[in-house]
Design a protein around this motif. Structure first.
Motif, mmCIF file in Angstrom:
data_model
loop_
_atom_site.group_PDB
_atom_site.id
_atom_site.type_symbol
_atom_site.label_atom_id
_atom_site.label_comp_id
_atom_site.label_asym_id
_atom_site.label_seq_id
_atom_site.Cartn_x
_atom_site.Cartn_y
_atom_site.Cartn_z
ATOM 1 N N VAL B 117 38.882 41.749 34.379
ATOM 2 C CA VAL B 117 40.295 42.121 34.586
ATOM 3 C C VAL B 117 40.491 43.617 34.356
ATOM 4 O O VAL B 117 41.152 44.310 35.145
ATOM 5 C CB VAL B 117 41.196 41.296 33.641
ATOM 6 C CG1 VAL B 117 42.599 41.896 33.596
ATOM 7 C CG2 VAL B 117 41.262 39.848 34.102
ATOM 8 N N ARG B 121 41.622 46.101 37.291
ATOM 9 C CA ARG B 121 42.949 46.720 37.154
ATOM 10 C C ARG B 121 42.853 48.244 37.001
ATOM 11 O O ARG B 121 43.609 48.976 37.620
ATOM 12 C CB ARG B 121 43.674 46.137 35.934
ATOM 13 C CG ARG B 121 44.049 44.676 36.047
ATOM 14 C CD ARG B 121 45.312 44.447 36.899
ATOM 15 N NE ARG B 121 46.531 44.875 36.226
ATOM 16 C CZ ARG B 121 47.282 45.895 36.592
ATOM 17 N NH1 ARG B 121 46.928 46.611 37.642
ATOM 18 N NH2 ARG B 121 48.374 46.234 35.928
ATOM 19 N N TYR B 122 41.910 48.748 36.140
ATOM 20 C CA TYR B 122 41.919 50.166 35.783
ATOM 21 C C TYR B 122 40.846 50.992 36.495
ATOM 22 O O TYR B 122 40.909 52.208 36.473
ATOM 23 C CB TYR B 122 41.773 50.323 34.258
ATOM 24 C CG TYR B 122 42.963 49.748 33.531
ATOM 25 C CD1 TYR B 122 44.166 50.470 33.452
ATOM 26 C CD2 TYR B 122 42.907 48.497 32.951
ATOM 27 C CE1 TYR B 122 45.265 49.924 32.820
ATOM 28 C CE2 TYR B 122 43.998 47.968 32.307
ATOM 29 C CZ TYR B 122 45.185 48.683 32.241
ATOM 30 O OH TYR B 122 46.276 48.158 31.617
ATOM 31 N N ASP B 125 41.788 49.697 40.543
ATOM 32 C CA ASP B 125 43.199 49.972 40.795
ATOM 33 C C ASP B 125 43.886 48.862 41.599
ATOM 34 O O ASP B 125 44.720 49.109 42.467
ATOM 35 C CB ASP B 125 43.357 51.314 41.540
ATOM 36 C CG ASP B 125 44.777 51.862 41.398
ATOM 37 O OD1 ASP B 125 45.438 51.502 40.395
ATOM 38 O OD2 ASP B 125 45.208 52.601 42.276
ATOM 39 N N SER B 127 46.346 45.542 41.925
ATOM 40 C CA SER B 127 47.561 45.048 41.278
ATOM 41 C C SER B 127 47.239 43.756 40.525
ATOM 42 O O SER B 127 46.138 43.191 40.667
ATOM 43 C CB SER B 127 48.626 44.772 42.335
ATOM 44 O OG SER B 127 48.203 43.678 43.136
ATOM 45 N N GLU B 128 48.204 43.272 39.758
ATOM 46 C CA GLU B 128 47.997 42.005 39.035
ATOM 47 C C GLU B 128 47.758 40.868 40.022
ATOM 48 O O GLU B 128 46.895 40.008 39.816
ATOM 49 C CB GLU B 128 49.214 41.704 38.152
ATOM 50 C CG GLU B 128 49.288 42.597 36.914
ATOM 51 C CD GLU B 128 50.534 42.327 36.092
ATOM 52 O OE1 GLU B 128 51.505 41.766 36.654
ATOM 53 O OE2 GLU B 128 50.545 42.687 34.907
ATOM 54 N N THR B 131 44.331 41.237 41.520
ATOM 55 C CA THR B 131 43.329 40.865 40.515
ATOM 56 C C THR B 131 43.255 39.348 40.358
ATOM 57 O O THR B 131 42.160 38.765 40.261
ATOM 58 C CB THR B 131 43.673 41.507 39.162
ATOM 59 O OG1 THR B 131 43.758 42.924 39.330
ATOM 60 C CG2 THR B 131 42.623 41.179 38.119
ATOM 61 N N VAL B 142 46.096 36.842 34.280
ATOM 62 C CA VAL B 142 45.719 38.251 34.370
ATOM 63 C C VAL B 142 46.468 39.050 33.301
ATOM 64 O O VAL B 142 45.888 39.890 32.589
ATOM 65 C CB VAL B 142 46.034 38.800 35.774
ATOM 66 C CG1 VAL B 142 45.822 40.317 35.814
ATOM 67 C CG2 VAL B 142 45.151 38.122 36.815
ATOM 68 N N LYS B 143 47.758 38.777 33.184
ATOM 69 C CA LYS B 143 48.559 39.509 32.197
ATOM 70 C C LYS B 143 48.052 39.265 30.789
ATOM 71 O O LYS B 143 47.861 40.204 29.993
ATOM 72 C CB LYS B 143 50.022 39.077 32.300
ATOM 73 C CG LYS B 143 50.707 39.557 33.575
ATOM 74 C CD LYS B 143 52.149 39.069 33.620
ATOM 75 C CE LYS B 143 52.834 39.580 34.890
ATOM 76 N NZ LYS B 143 54.204 39.067 35.026
ATOM 77 N N THR B 146 44.634 40.821 30.236
ATOM 78 C CA THR B 146 44.745 42.273 30.126
ATOM 79 C C THR B 146 45.249 42.663 28.739
ATOM 80 O O THR B 146 44.705 43.566 28.080
ATOM 81 C CB THR B 146 45.727 42.806 31.188
ATOM 82 O OG1 THR B 146 45.277 42.376 32.481
ATOM 83 C CG2 THR B 146 45.789 44.324 31.159
ATOM 84 N N VAL B 168 51.878 49.780 34.993
ATOM 85 C CA VAL B 168 51.592 48.412 35.427
ATOM 86 C C VAL B 168 52.282 48.164 36.745
ATOM 87 O O VAL B 168 53.498 48.282 36.851
ATOM 88 C CB VAL B 168 52.067 47.404 34.369
ATOM 89 C CG1 VAL B 168 51.834 45.981 34.881
ATOM 90 C CG2 VAL B 168 51.351 47.640 33.060
#
Lengths: 453, 169
Positions: B117, B121-122, B125, B127-128, B131, B142-143, B146, B168
């Motif tokens: 994740v 995400r980082y 790049d 999005s949620e 991902t 995912v949230k 993360t 985010v």
């Protein structure tokens, strides 16, 4: 400001160099092999699924939804097969195939169920050579002599048998369930009908058989039955007979036994029976005991007299020990005319050995060719009584218990080059096979999930 | 050129063009050179059977396999893990080598799905929602993954506290 994203990008610079990575080549080919493996696994799973569903469907359809019973052709002409096969214990019953029509023959053989039970079943053989187990519900299968065996009507349309059932008082079940009447299975409609005799303890059935269109059961009532410390006590009285035409439902119950001929050692003729009267004389009687004809031969006959369908000849097996001295000499099969200047004068048609079984037409005699070879094989020959010429008629495949009981009319019927029955295999094999494949594939899937590409 | 041959040529071209990028992602997902190379190979091999359908834009599909494979492989390897006296292979010689090694070890301490994740995400790049689609999990997962992963990273890498101001999407 340096963010997590920046630091990840810097760390990613440490990744191995693609230019020096191993395995640049061959990825496409390895991917194609993977594709082929997946297709093979998919195909295998489809096969397993089909097998599994097929097995399940067979089971469910067989157990829950048997095929509707159709009526067979009542006018199917009898044809005598040139061979009786052992169709195997997994042969379907008529409850699955539907009625198979008038039977040429029936015999006992092993029957097995899906759950592993083994019993003796009655197989019927149709005019077209089809085999099916008969649903003789309530039939007294625990045979104590021939009396309880099912009996095939002369035209092959019906099967008669003694039936078991409820009694008014304690049943005499020393030889198995108490007998209470006679049942008839119709090979054309598939229906079974019964004629029951009210009884306190059950019936001592002496004989069940056919005289023309009538089924006859000769019996006595057990009038007492007590269990004692030493065993049991029983008496039987009131001999009676039941005479019933299932095609018209013409029934005469509890007729005097004097009105019904003793079926023991009798042979059929159209609409009557041939009764031995000593060793030289015999009589032909109808279903009510009326004498239709009398005959005498010049030698002693052992056992039964066989009268030709047109009533002009009689055959039998000469007594090998007429003086009763227990001496041995080969016995002949003899034939005599029943009218004309040489009436009753016998002549040999088979010099020694063999057993006459029936007439095939008016000129040929069916004879057991040899004693059973290896204990479970018999062949029949047809002997021309005018010329003595002998030719093979039919044989019986190993595995058939005893010689099939052949319908009287079938002996004179045209021959059938009997097709070998399908001999269905053990239906449980499909289940074992399906289960085995499922386990195999589950094991393969488990193994594959543990192994990297 | 037949259809199959065209697919093969297209595949080769994709591998030549994108293998280095895939290796970077794989390295972040595994933390090991050899594992990264294995992971990229596996993802590419698994893409072949579907190539005719994805040839126009294969990268999202390949990266999805890469991410999912990194999670499932780690699970499979747990039970057959063997001990080794050799130190893991790492890049050396860079000026900020210590910082990189700290981050590599911090990522290694995360659960495989948390690590995936974070990378998606980082680094990628995504999005949620993207991902979640790549890993075949719910957006809510995912949230939470993360959040949990960042909590661990803050502990292991305190200097990140100030810089974990991320947008985010």
């Amino acid at each position: 400001m340096t963010t997590l994203t920046d630091r990840l990008q810097r760390l990613a610079q440490d990744a191995p160099d693609a230019g020096h990575a191993t395995g640049d080549d061959g990825l496409w080919d390895r991917g194609r092999r993977l594709q082929r493996r997946r297709r093979a696994v998919t195909a295998s799973l489809a096969v397993v699924l089909v097998l599994g569903l097929g097995s399940l469907t067979t089971l469910v359809v067989g157990v829950v939804d048997p095929r509707p019973v159709a009526v067979a052709d009542a006018d199917a002409a009898l044809r005598l097969p040139d061979r009786f096969y052992d169709p195997g214990p997994w042969t379907p019953g008529v409850e699955e195939t539907g009625p198979i029509g008038p039977l040429v023959a029936l015999f006992d053989t092993e029957r097995r169920t899906f759950w592993g039970e083994s019993s003796t079943g009655i197989i019927g053989v149709s005019s077209s050579g089809e085999y099916a187990f008969l649903p003789l519900s309530g039939s007294a299968q625990v045979a104590n002599g021939d009396v309880r065996d099912p009996r095939l009507s002369p035209d092959g349309r019906y099967v008669a048998y003694a039936v078991t059932g409820e009694t008014r008082d304690e049943p005499n079940d020393l030889d198995g369930p108490a007998l209470v009447g006679v049942g008839v299975y119709d090979t054309v409609t598939g229906e079974t009908s019964e004629q029951l005799v009210p009884t306190d303890h059950g019936l001592a059935v002496e004989n069940v058989g056919w005289i023309g269109d009538f089924v006859v059961m000769e019996y006595s009532q057990y009038d007492t039955f007590e269990r004692t410390e030493d065993g049991y006590s029983t008496t039987s009285v009131d001999p009676g007979a039941l005479r019933w035409d299932p095609s018209t439902d013409d029934l005469a119950d509890t007729v005097s036994p004097r009105e019904v001929p003793d079926l023991y050692d009798t042979t059929p003729v159209p609409d009557g029976l041939v009764l031995p009267d000593g060793q030289r004389r015999f009589s032909v009687v109808d279903v009510e005991g009326a004498v239709l004809a009398l005959g005498e031969v010049d030698t002693r006959i052992e056992g039964r007299f066989l009268v030709s369908p047109d009533g002009t000849r009689v055959a039998g097996r000469e007594d090998p020990d007429p003086a009763g001295t227990f001496g041995f000499r080969p016995s002949a099969i003899v034939v005599a005319d029943l009218s004309g200047p040489r009436a009753g004068v016998t002549r040999d048609v088979v010099v020694s050995g063999g057993e006459p079984v029936a007439w095939r037409g008016d000129d040929h005699l069916v004879v057991v060719a040899d004693d059973r070879r290896d204990g479970d094989y018999a062949g029949l020959v047809s002997v021309d009584v005018d010329t003595g010429e002998t030719e093979p008629l039919l044989d019986v495949q190993q595995g058939v218990f005893g010689f099939p009981q052949v319908a009287y009319d079938a002996w004179s019927a045209p021959m059938l080059a009997a097709p070998e029955p399908d001999r269905p295999g053990d239906p449980r094999r499909m289940v074992w096979l399906g289960g085995g494949l499922v386990l195999l594939l589950a094991g393969a899937a488990f193994w594959r999930s543990r192994v990297r590409l | 050129v037949s259809g199959s041959e065209a697919d093969r040529l297209g595949f080769d071209e994709f591998v030549r063009a994108r293998r280095q990028a895939l290796l970077r992602t794989a390295y972040l997902l595994t933390g090991q050179h050899a594992d990264a190379e294995d992971l990229v190979q596996a993802a590419l091999i698994k893409a072949v059977p579907h190539w005719s359908k994805i040839a126009d834009n294969p990268e999202p599909y390949v990266r999805r396999i890469l991410a999912r494979e990194s999670v499932s492989r780690w699970r499979r390897r747990r039970w057959r893990e063997v001990s080794s006296d050799a130190l893991p292979e790492t890049a050396t010689g860079a000026p900020d080598v210590a910082a990189r090694e700290d981050l590599r070890q911090a990522l290694a301490s995360l659960a495989p799905r948390q690590r995936a994740v974070i990378v998606l995400r980082y680094f990628e790049d995504l999005s949620e929602a993207e991902t979640a689609d790549a890993l075949d999990i719910a957006v809510g997962t995912v949230k939470s993954q993360t959040r949990d992963a960042l909590r661990v990273l803050r502990v292991l890498l305190p200097e990140l506290d100030d810089e974990l101001v991320v947008t985010v999407r």
